[in-house]
Design a protein around this motif. Structure first.
Motif, PDB file in Angstrom:
ATOM      1  N   TYR A 206      44.459  49.474  34.170  1.00 18.64           N
ATOM      2  CA  TYR A 206      44.157  48.486  35.195  1.00 18.64           C
ATOM      3  C   TYR A 206      44.655  48.943  36.559  1.00 18.64           C
ATOM      4  CZ  TYR A 206      43.598  45.623  31.036  1.00 18.64           C
ATOM      5  OH  TYR A 206      43.195  45.139  29.814  1.00 18.64           O
ATOM      6  N   ALA A 207      43.959  48.492  37.571  1.00 11.92           N
ATOM      7  CA  ALA A 207      44.456  48.675  38.920  1.00 11.92           C
ATOM      8  C   ALA A 207      45.677  47.775  39.116  1.00 11.92           C
ATOM      9  CB  ALA A 207      43.374  48.314  39.932  1.00 11.92           C
ATOM     10  N   ASP A 208      46.582  48.199  39.979  1.00 11.97           N
ATOM     11  CA  ASP A 208      47.787  47.409  40.221  1.00 11.97           C
ATOM     12  C   ASP A 208      47.463  46.005  40.708  1.00 11.97           C
ATOM     13  OD1 ASP A 208      49.786  50.202  41.481  1.00 11.97           O
ATOM     14  OD2 ASP A 208      49.370  49.510  39.445  1.00 11.97           O
ATOM     15  N   SER A 209      46.363  45.881  41.418  1.00 10.74           N
ATOM     16  CA  SER A 209      46.004  44.586  42.001  1.00 10.74           C
ATOM     17  C   SER A 209      45.657  43.527  40.959  1.00 10.74           C
ATOM     18  CB  SER A 209      44.829  44.757  42.970  1.00 10.74           C
ATOM     19  OG  SER A 209      43.715  45.335  42.312  1.00 10.74           O
ATOM     20  N   VAL A 210      45.340  43.948  39.751  1.00  8.93           N
ATOM     21  CA  VAL A 210      44.938  42.979  38.725  1.00  8.93           C
ATOM     22  C   VAL A 210      45.803  43.043  37.478  1.00  8.93           C
ATOM     23  CG1 VAL A 210      42.562  43.131  39.560  1.00  8.93           C
ATOM     24  CG2 VAL A 210      43.245  44.448  37.540  1.00  8.93           C
ATOM     25  N   LYS A 211      46.725  43.976  37.434  1.00 10.93           N
ATOM     26  CA  LYS A 211      47.538  44.171  36.241  1.00 10.93           C
ATOM     27  C   LYS A 211      48.304  42.892  35.911  1.00 10.93           C
ATOM     28  CE  LYS A 211      48.967  48.301  36.041  1.00 10.93           C
ATOM     29  NZ  LYS A 211      49.689  49.567  36.309  1.00 10.93           N
ATOM     30  N   GLY A 212      48.249  42.517  34.647  1.00  6.81           N
ATOM     31  CA  GLY A 212      48.921  41.307  34.204  1.00  6.81           C
ATOM     32  C   GLY A 212      48.076  40.044  34.326  1.00  6.81           C
TER      33      GLY A 212
ATOM     34  N   VAL B 295      42.161  34.187  45.941  1.00  7.98           N
ATOM     35  CA  VAL B 295      41.056  34.341  46.893  1.00  7.98           C
ATOM     36  C   VAL B 295      40.698  35.819  47.062  1.00  7.98           C
ATOM     37  CG1 VAL B 295      40.376  34.004  49.292  1.00  7.98           C
ATOM     38  CG2 VAL B 295      41.643  32.215  48.107  1.00  7.98           C
ATOM     39  N   GLU B 296      41.713  36.674  46.950  1.00 12.12           N
ATOM     40  CA  GLU B 296      41.500  38.122  47.119  1.00 12.12           C
ATOM     41  C   GLU B 296      40.664  38.727  46.002  1.00 12.12           C
ATOM     42  OE1 GLU B 296      44.368  36.699  49.707  1.00 12.12           O
ATOM     43  OE2 GLU B 296      44.520  36.639  47.501  1.00 12.12           O
ATOM     44  N   ASP B 297      40.444  38.006  44.925  1.00 10.96           N
ATOM     45  CA  ASP B 297      39.606  38.506  43.828  1.00 10.96           C
ATOM     46  C   ASP B 297      38.125  38.247  44.075  1.00 10.96           C
ATOM     47  OD1 ASP B 297      42.172  37.318  41.660  1.00 10.96           O
ATOM     48  OD2 ASP B 297      41.779  39.411  42.185  1.00 10.96           O
ATOM     49  N   THR B 298      37.800  37.540  45.128  1.00  7.99           N
ATOM     50  CA  THR B 298      36.401  37.280  45.450  1.00  7.99           C
ATOM     51  C   THR B 298      35.665  38.585  45.727  1.00  7.99           C
ATOM     52  OG1 THR B 298      36.854  35.083  46.356  1.00  7.99           O
ATOM     53  CG2 THR B 298      34.848  36.187  47.099  1.00  7.99           C
TER      54      THR B 298
END
Length: 119
Positions: free
Chosen positions: A59-65, A87-90
């Motif tokens: 996973y990318a760090d931005s979505v890990k977990g 919101v940043e996942d949009t």
């Protein structure tokens, strides 16, 4: 000819969840690594999760977990479970296939499905 078709996008509020699905045809599915990319307006495309033919996930760090990728070789399907959305996942989310099985050389992508997260 390989074809990837995503589904499951939509609009959710911050903290909500969505599950994306992608069906792949035209290849020996089990030999492919599968990945999920996303692209937000004005940003570069980002590989957020991938799973090898051996079922190893990264996973990318931005979505890990928060995100989890899985595959069902019997159904030629790959999934992305997305929890605690922000919101940043949009973005538009697209699945991709790598026939070498490792997740380093994706060569086919689907059209994408829109995910919108609002506060």
């Amino acid at each position: 000819q390989v074809q990837l078709v995503e589904s499951g996008g939509g609009s959710v509020q911050v903290g909500g969840s969505l599950r994306l699905s992608c069906v792949v045809s035209g290849r020996i599915f089990s030999r492919n690594a599968l990945g999920w990319y996303r692209q937000a307006p004005g940003k570069q495309r980002e590989l957020v999760a991938w799973i090898t033919s051996g079922n190893d996930a990264a996973y990318a760090d931005s979505v890990k977990g928060r995100f989890k990728i899985s595959r069902d070789n019997a159904k030629n399907m790959v999934y992305l479970q997305m929890d605690n959305l922000s919101v940043e996942d949009t973005a538009i989310y697209s699945c991709a296939a790598d026939p070498r099985g490792l997740g380093y050389r994706f060569d086919a992508w689907g059209q994408g499905t829109q995910v919108t997260v609002s506060s």
